[in-house]
Write a protein that holds these residues in place. Structure first.
Motif, PDB file in Angstrom:
ATOM      1  N   ILE A 202       0.847  -1.208  -0.009  1.00 29.37           N
ATOM      2  CA  ILE A 202      -0.061  -0.100  -0.031  1.00 29.37           C
ATOM      3  C   ILE A 202       0.866   1.288   0.079  1.00 29.37           C
ATOM      4  CG2 ILE A 202      -1.585   1.351   1.319  1.00 29.37           C
ATOM      5  CD1 ILE A 202      -2.949  -1.212   1.930  1.00 29.37           C
ATOM      6  N   SER A 203       2.007   1.099   0.631  1.00 25.85           N
ATOM      7  CA  SER A 203       3.023   2.566   0.706  1.00 25.85           C
ATOM      8  C   SER A 203       3.575   2.635  -0.657  1.00 25.85           C
ATOM      9  CB  SER A 203       4.050   2.195   1.663  1.00 25.85           C
ATOM     10  OG  SER A 203       3.526   2.220   3.037  1.00 25.85           O
ATOM     11  N   GLN A 204       3.778   1.541  -1.317  1.00 27.16           N
ATOM     12  CA  GLN A 204       4.223   1.685  -2.909  1.00 27.16           C
ATOM     13  C   GLN A 204       3.344   2.184  -3.587  1.00 27.16           C
ATOM     14  OE1 GLN A 204       5.990  -2.008  -4.374  1.00 27.16           O
ATOM     15  NE2 GLN A 204       6.696  -2.551  -2.243  1.00 27.16           N
ATOM     16  N   LEU A 205       2.168   1.835  -3.551  1.00 27.93           N
ATOM     17  CA  LEU A 205       0.907   2.469  -4.441  1.00 27.93           C
ATOM     18  C   LEU A 205       0.557   3.826  -3.852  1.00 27.93           C
ATOM     19  CD1 LEU A 205      -1.446  -0.841  -4.121  1.00 27.93           C
ATOM     20  CD2 LEU A 205      -0.015  -0.285  -6.230  1.00 27.93           C
ATOM     21  N   LYS A 206       0.776   4.089  -2.800  1.00 30.64           N
ATOM     22  CA  LYS A 206       0.572   5.558  -2.626  1.00 30.64           C
ATOM     23  C   LYS A 206       1.920   6.557  -3.110  1.00 30.64           C
ATOM     24  CE  LYS A 206       0.045   6.181   1.853  1.00 30.64           C
ATOM     25  NZ  LYS A 206       0.018   6.268   3.262  1.00 30.64           N
ATOM     26  N   ASP A 207       3.171   5.813  -2.925  1.00 35.84           N
ATOM     27  CA  ASP A 207       3.945   6.774  -3.670  1.00 35.84           C
ATOM     28  C   ASP A 207       3.953   6.885  -5.129  1.00 35.84           C
ATOM     29  OD1 ASP A 207       5.188   6.774  -1.111  1.00 35.84           O
ATOM     30  OD2 ASP A 207       6.594   5.121  -1.510  1.00 35.84           O
ATOM     31  N   LEU A 208       3.209   5.977  -5.708  1.00 35.08           N
ATOM     32  CA  LEU A 208       2.907   5.898  -7.410  1.00 35.08           C
ATOM     33  C   LEU A 208       1.701   6.922  -7.578  1.00 35.08           C
ATOM     34  CD1 LEU A 208       3.508   2.234  -8.224  1.00 35.08           C
ATOM     35  CD2 LEU A 208       4.793   4.163  -8.758  1.00 35.08           C
ATOM     36  N   GLY A 209       0.846   7.303  -6.458  1.00 37.47           N
ATOM     37  CA  GLY A 209      -0.240   8.151  -6.527  1.00 37.47           C
ATOM     38  C   GLY A 209      -1.651   7.488  -6.921  1.00 37.47           C
ATOM     39  N   LEU A 210      -1.263   6.022  -6.893  1.00 38.94           N
ATOM     40  CA  LEU A 210      -2.465   5.197  -7.530  1.00 38.94           C
ATOM     41  C   LEU A 210      -3.576   5.172  -6.239  1.00 38.94           C
ATOM     42  CD1 LEU A 210      -0.554   2.392  -9.114  1.00 38.94           C
ATOM     43  CD2 LEU A 210      -1.572   4.579 -10.084  1.00 38.94           C
ATOM     44  N   ILE A 211      -3.361   5.127  -5.204  1.00 38.08           N
ATOM     45  CA  ILE A 211      -4.011   5.122  -3.941  1.00 38.08           C
ATOM     46  C   ILE A 211      -3.792   6.295  -2.850  1.00 38.08           C
ATOM     47  CG2 ILE A 211      -4.806   2.665  -4.391  1.00 38.08           C
ATOM     48  CD1 ILE A 211      -3.252   2.079  -1.814  1.00 38.08           C
ATOM     49  N   THR A 212      -4.779   6.368  -2.079  1.00 39.41           N
ATOM     50  CA  THR A 212      -4.702   7.135  -0.786  1.00 39.41           C
ATOM     51  C   THR A 212      -5.304   6.367   0.287  1.00 39.41           C
ATOM     52  OG1 THR A 212      -4.651   9.316  -2.012  1.00 39.41           O
ATOM     53  CG2 THR A 212      -5.012   9.261   0.598  1.00 39.41           C
ATOM     54  N   ALA A 213      -4.501   6.099   1.288  1.00 40.47           N
ATOM     55  CA  ALA A 213      -4.848   5.264   2.419  1.00 40.47           C
ATOM     56  C   ALA A 213      -5.161   6.288   3.832  1.00 40.47           C
ATOM     57  CB  ALA A 213      -4.261   3.971   2.776  1.00 40.47           C
ATOM     58  N   GLY A 215      -5.909   5.408   7.495  1.00 40.53           N
ATOM     59  CA  GLY A 215      -6.315   4.407   8.678  1.00 40.53           C
ATOM     60  C   GLY A 215      -6.983   2.983   7.670  1.00 40.53           C
ATOM     61  N   SER A 216      -8.092   2.624   7.995  1.00 42.52           N
ATOM     62  CA  SER A 216      -8.604   1.578   7.213  1.00 42.52           C
ATOM     63  C   SER A 216      -9.378   1.960   5.914  1.00 42.52           C
ATOM     64  CB  SER A 216      -9.611   0.674   8.184  1.00 42.52           C
ATOM     65  OG  SER A 216     -10.331   1.622   8.448  1.00 42.52           O
ATOM     66  N   SER A 217      -9.666   3.262   5.532  1.00 42.00           N
ATOM     67  CA  SER A 217     -10.345   3.616   4.481  1.00 42.00           C
ATOM     68  C   SER A 217      -9.301   3.698   3.296  1.00 42.00           C
ATOM     69  CB  SER A 217     -10.698   4.942   4.843  1.00 42.00           C
ATOM     70  OG  SER A 217     -11.887   4.929   5.808  1.00 42.00           O
ATOM     71  N   ILE A 218      -9.580   3.150   2.072  1.00 35.74           N
ATOM     72  CA  ILE A 218      -8.628   3.284   1.124  1.00 35.74           C
ATOM     73  C   ILE A 218      -9.345   3.967  -0.098  1.00 35.74           C
ATOM     74  CG2 ILE A 218      -7.602   1.967  -0.932  1.00 35.74           C
ATOM     75  CD1 ILE A 218      -7.313  -0.212   1.363  1.00 35.74           C
ATOM     76  N   PHE A 219      -8.818   4.996  -0.729  1.00 37.17           N
ATOM     77  CA  PHE A 219      -9.125   5.762  -1.822  1.00 37.17           C
ATOM     78  C   PHE A 219      -8.407   5.360  -3.089  1.00 37.17           C
ATOM     79  CE2 PHE A 219      -9.775   7.916   2.154  1.00 37.17           C
ATOM     80  CZ  PHE A 219     -11.157   8.522   2.102  1.00 37.17           C
ATOM     81  N   VAL A 220      -9.217   5.117  -4.084  1.00 39.79           N
ATOM     82  CA  VAL A 220      -8.278   4.745  -5.221  1.00 39.79           C
ATOM     83  C   VAL A 220      -8.641   5.870  -6.169  1.00 39.79           C
ATOM     84  CG1 VAL A 220      -8.488   3.073  -7.179  1.00 39.79           C
ATOM     85  CG2 VAL A 220      -9.532   2.467  -5.063  1.00 39.79           C
ATOM     86  N   ASN A 221      -7.328   6.506  -6.394  1.00 38.47           N
ATOM     87  CA  ASN A 221      -7.142   7.736  -7.246  1.00 38.47           C
ATOM     88  C   ASN A 221      -7.124   7.381  -8.846  1.00 38.47           C
ATOM     89  OD1 ASN A 221      -6.602   9.093  -4.791  1.00 38.47           O
ATOM     90  ND2 ASN A 221      -4.274   8.683  -5.049  1.00 38.47           N
ATOM     91  N   ASP A 222      -6.387   6.097  -9.105  1.00 39.36           N
ATOM     92  CA  ASP A 222      -6.377   5.898 -10.426  1.00 39.36           C
ATOM     93  C   ASP A 222      -6.825   4.215 -10.529  1.00 39.36           C
ATOM     94  OD1 ASP A 222      -5.725   5.581 -13.165  1.00 39.36           O
ATOM     95  OD2 ASP A 222      -3.676   6.238 -13.124  1.00 39.36           O
ATOM     96  N   PRO A 223      -8.114   3.995 -10.798  1.00 37.58           N
ATOM     97  CA  PRO A 223      -8.416   2.439 -11.061  1.00 37.58           C
ATOM     98  C   PRO A 223      -7.543   1.753 -12.215  1.00 37.58           C
ATOM     99  CG  PRO A 223     -10.358   3.906 -10.526  1.00 37.58           C
ATOM    100  CD  PRO A 223      -9.216   4.772 -10.619  1.00 37.58           C
ATOM    101  N   ASP A 224      -7.486   2.709 -13.244  1.00 37.53           N
ATOM    102  CA  ASP A 224      -6.884   1.873 -14.592  1.00 37.53           C
ATOM    103  C   ASP A 224      -5.467   1.674 -14.320  1.00 37.53           C
ATOM    104  OD1 ASP A 224      -9.178   1.739 -15.882  1.00 37.53           O
ATOM    105  OD2 ASP A 224      -9.068   3.580 -16.511  1.00 37.53           O
ATOM    106  N   GLY A 225      -4.776   2.817 -13.549  1.00 40.04           N
ATOM    107  CA  GLY A 225      -3.540   2.611 -13.216  1.00 40.04           C
ATOM    108  C   GLY A 225      -3.249   1.422 -12.509  1.00 40.04           C
ATOM    109  N   LEU A 226      -3.997   1.218 -11.496  1.00 42.65           N
ATOM    110  CA  LEU A 226      -3.881   0.036 -10.543  1.00 42.65           C
ATOM    111  C   LEU A 226      -4.023  -1.294 -11.333  1.00 42.65           C
ATOM    112  CD1 LEU A 226      -3.548  -0.344  -7.417  1.00 42.65           C
ATOM    113  CD2 LEU A 226      -6.068  -0.623  -7.264  1.00 42.65           C
ATOM    114  N   LYS A 227      -4.960  -1.251 -12.285  1.00 37.10           N
ATOM    115  CA  LYS A 227      -5.054  -2.388 -13.043  1.00 37.10           C
ATOM    116  C   LYS A 227      -3.848  -2.768 -13.839  1.00 37.10           C
ATOM    117  CE  LYS A 227     -10.155  -2.505 -13.587  1.00 37.10           C
ATOM    118  NZ  LYS A 227     -11.140  -2.361 -14.570  1.00 37.10           N
TER     119      LYS A 227
END
Length: 234
Positions: A202-213, A215-227
């Protein structure tokens, strides 16, 4: 918060429920025979090893289907379920459930016993066909996850687990927040890894700007990028 008042099948707003495939007379009969319960987050619908008396239908809510290893007692999430899905169908026809089911959020389930189900199977083709198609779709998903997990890195499995959560529960439209609250351990239980590895991924994905976390809430900034990070597997 869900109201505790019983909701009859004829009044149920869940059009995805398989029982809705029955004609009005059968629908009324099944409604009269079903049991209905509202569960809080963390409560079990049924537990692994419980005796099988029928099948559960999710009227509304979110559920994880779990299995534990006999030696270590480690929990694995084998399936996620939402409104309209069945629970306990893997146990139907057996003496005990090989899996358990736990509410991830406040959930209302309806229960039909084995005898009622068998009679409905015999008299309503649309009902049994819809359930057969559900079995088939869940089997394909399970086989796909098994195949992909055998080829993925641990990080890839965590991404795949996040995509599975998104596909099942969706995102809140305005905030892009994952529409379920899950712990790092629960994500690990889907991915077949541990909570520390989930946190690192999750930290790696946050660094890439793909998600924001938060606590236990996860925000998906770039669903296509995550895929795209696991594109070759899906």
């Amino acid at each position: 918060m869900l109201k505790r008042k019983r909701i009859e099948c004829q009044e149920c707003p869940n059009s995805a429920c398989f029982v809705k495939r029955c004609d009005p007379e059968q629908l009324s009969l099944l409604s009269g025979k079903k049991n209905q319960v509202v569960l809080k987050k963390g409560q079990s619908v049924f537990q692994e090893g419980d005796h099988v008396f029928g099948i559960y239908f999710i009227q509304t809510g979110k559920v994880k289907v779990v299995s534990s290893t006999p030696q270590q007692g480690v929990e694995q999430i084998v399936r996620l379920a939402v409104d309209g899905h069945l629970l306990g169908h893997r146990g139907y026809g057996n003496e005990t459930y090989p899996i358990g089911a736990v509410a991830l959020d406040e959930t209302r389930v309806c229960f039909l016993d084995n005898d009622t189900l068998l009679e409905t199977f015999r008299t309503n083709f649309d009902f049994i066909y819809a359930i057969m198609m559900f079995y088939s779709a869940e089997l394909r998903k399970s086989e796909g996850r098994t195949k992909n997990f055998g080829q993925m890195t641990v990080h890839g499995k965590v991404v795949f687990a996040l995509l599975y959560l998104i596909d099942t529960f969706g995102l809140v439209s305005e905030s892009h927040q994952l529409d379920v609250t899950v712990s790092r351990q629960e994500i690990a239980d889907i991915a077949g890894t541990n909570a520390d590895q989930v946190s690192r991924s999750i930290s790696q994905l946050k660094d890439l700007g793909l998600i924001t976390a938060k606590g236990s809430s996860i925000f998906v900034n770039d669903p296509d990028g995550l895929k795209d990070t696991v594109r070759k597997y899906i």
